[in-house]
Scaffold this active site. Sequence first.
Site, PDB file in Angstrom:
ATOM      1  N   CYS A   1      -3.886   2.626  -4.518  1.00 64.75           N
ATOM      2  CA  CYS A   1      -4.795   3.435  -3.705  1.00 64.75           C
ATOM      3  C   CYS A   1      -4.852   4.823  -4.320  1.00 64.75           C
ATOM      4  O   CYS A   1      -3.906   5.609  -4.186  1.00 64.75           O
ATOM      5  CB  CYS A   1      -4.341   3.499  -2.253  1.00 64.75           C
ATOM      6  SG  CYS A   1      -5.471   4.460  -1.213  1.00 64.75           S
TER       7      CYS A   1
ATOM      8  N   HIS B   1      -7.803   0.312  -4.259  1.00 65.80           N
ATOM      9  CA  HIS B   1      -8.630   1.159  -3.402  1.00 65.80           C
ATOM     10  C   HIS B   1      -9.046   2.346  -4.254  1.00 65.80           C
ATOM     11  O   HIS B   1      -8.196   3.092  -4.744  1.00 65.80           O
ATOM     12  CB  HIS B   1      -7.831   1.671  -2.201  1.00 65.80           C
ATOM     13  CG  HIS B   1      -7.490   0.632  -1.195  1.00 65.80           C
ATOM     14  ND1 HIS B   1      -6.733   0.919  -0.072  1.00 65.80           N
ATOM     15  CD2 HIS B   1      -7.808  -0.676  -1.114  1.00 65.80           C
ATOM     16  CE1 HIS B   1      -6.602  -0.188   0.650  1.00 65.80           C
ATOM     17  NE2 HIS B   1      -7.237  -1.165   0.033  1.00 65.80           N
TER      18      HIS B   1
ATOM     19  N   HIS C   1       0.839  -1.199   0.000  1.00 65.01           N
ATOM     20  CA  HIS C   1       0.000   0.000   0.000  1.00 65.01           C
ATOM     21  C   HIS C   1       0.874   1.249   0.000  1.00 65.01           C
ATOM     22  O   HIS C   1       1.862   1.324   0.727  1.00 65.01           O
ATOM     23  CB  HIS C   1      -0.917  -0.006   1.228  1.00 65.01           C
ATOM     24  CG  HIS C   1      -1.990   1.022   1.185  1.00 65.01           C
ATOM     25  ND1 HIS C   1      -1.753   2.366   1.406  1.00 65.01           N
ATOM     26  CD2 HIS C   1      -3.321   0.911   0.936  1.00 65.01           C
ATOM     27  CE1 HIS C   1      -2.891   3.032   1.289  1.00 65.01           C
ATOM     28  NE2 HIS C   1      -3.864   2.182   1.011  1.00 65.01           N
TER      29      HIS C   1
ATOM     30  N   TYR D   1     -15.084   4.718   7.558  1.00 69.80           N
ATOM     31  CA  TYR D   1     -15.538   3.360   7.244  1.00 69.80           C
ATOM     32  C   TYR D   1     -16.995   3.115   7.617  1.00 69.80           C
ATOM     33  O   TYR D   1     -17.362   2.043   8.090  1.00 69.80           O
ATOM     34  CB  TYR D   1     -14.621   2.332   7.912  1.00 69.80           C
ATOM     35  CG  TYR D   1     -13.312   2.178   7.176  1.00 69.80           C
ATOM     36  CD1 TYR D   1     -13.249   1.440   6.000  1.00 69.80           C
ATOM     37  CD2 TYR D   1     -12.159   2.812   7.617  1.00 69.80           C
ATOM     38  CE1 TYR D   1     -12.068   1.319   5.300  1.00 69.80           C
ATOM     39  CE2 TYR D   1     -10.968   2.697   6.924  1.00 69.80           C
ATOM     40  CZ  TYR D   1     -10.937   1.941   5.765  1.00 69.80           C
ATOM     41  OH  TYR D   1      -9.765   1.838   5.066  1.00 69.80           O
TER      42      TYR D   1
END
Length: 357
Positions: A244, A271, A206, A330
């Site tokens: 991402c 992502h 990531h 989230y």
Amino acid sequence: MKWGFRWYGESDSIPLKNVRQIPGMHGIVGTLLNKLPGDIWEISEIDRLKKSIEKENLSLLGIESVAVHDSIKSGAEDRDKYIDNYIQTIKNLATCDVHMICYSFKPIFGWAKTNLFYENSDGSFSLVYDQSVVDDMEPSEMYTLIHSQSKGFRLPGWEEERLNKFNQLVELYDGVTEEKLFDNLAYFLRRIIPVCEEMDVRMAIHPDDPPWEIFGFPRITKNLSDLKKILSIVDSPYNGVTLCTGSLGADPTNDMVEIIHTISDRINFVHFRNVLFMDDRKFKESAHLSSEGSLDMYGIMKALVDVGYDGVIRPDHGRTIWGEVAMPGYGLYDRAIGISYLQGLHEAVTKSKQAEK
């Protein structure tokens, strides 16, 4: 593409039955919150997570994240012990038919924001990063800031266990330069990728969030140059990247379409989210639509389709909307809106390409 959703297990405020109601949903990218960096993930634990997801007619599409122990990242003398543990976890995941791991290789701060509940003009709330705030802080104060805004949720990367040994972590990384951190990542990848090839488990590193150095700690996943260097360590499809868009895209000099086309065959996970540039090194995580942020989300989706990406993709950090009480970034509602938008982009791009033939 496989449409996924990030879920934090039974303690998540969002029940899986609600995730399943999102149209087109294939599965979950999950984790084991009780595991600390360096722990072995046991088969029984993975199997229990997998079965809880499958009970709702969803699949466990991958893991996010099997955290890398700080001894590995800092190159400490005991790193081989923790790499051995990581290898065993890879084997255990493969035994449970889980074949993708998103991970990061960042000193101390896996991600950082200066406001977890920035109020937008419409009354929704976004995560914001402001470098000018960070410039006036000590590193330990970032932990205090994040915990004060967490609203009681256990935030990955900001666990109390890490806060309690913060000074030890700082000492551990003393003298670790960007070059040394890269060398430590290379050592790690050369140990694990042969096992990944054998067990068919794809790694997906990531990017830095934000994609620049903070508090003087080195960062090595900031841009296309960094990613190409990492991918060259072990030339294998199992040594891949989590694209991402919100992390890399927070730096206006990162061209997301160029990045996709350049490392296309090494993108193992996506992502998908938008950011809005507010000032120099200040940005907020906006709604997913292109018009709400600074990124061309249609162009990004088109690039992914053009290069033939068919792996797992999920909406990333959403706003807090409609009074929902959830982990910052989230919640269910805005991410459900987000994935419906990216599914629409995907349909539009693919049908347009078909019409051109």
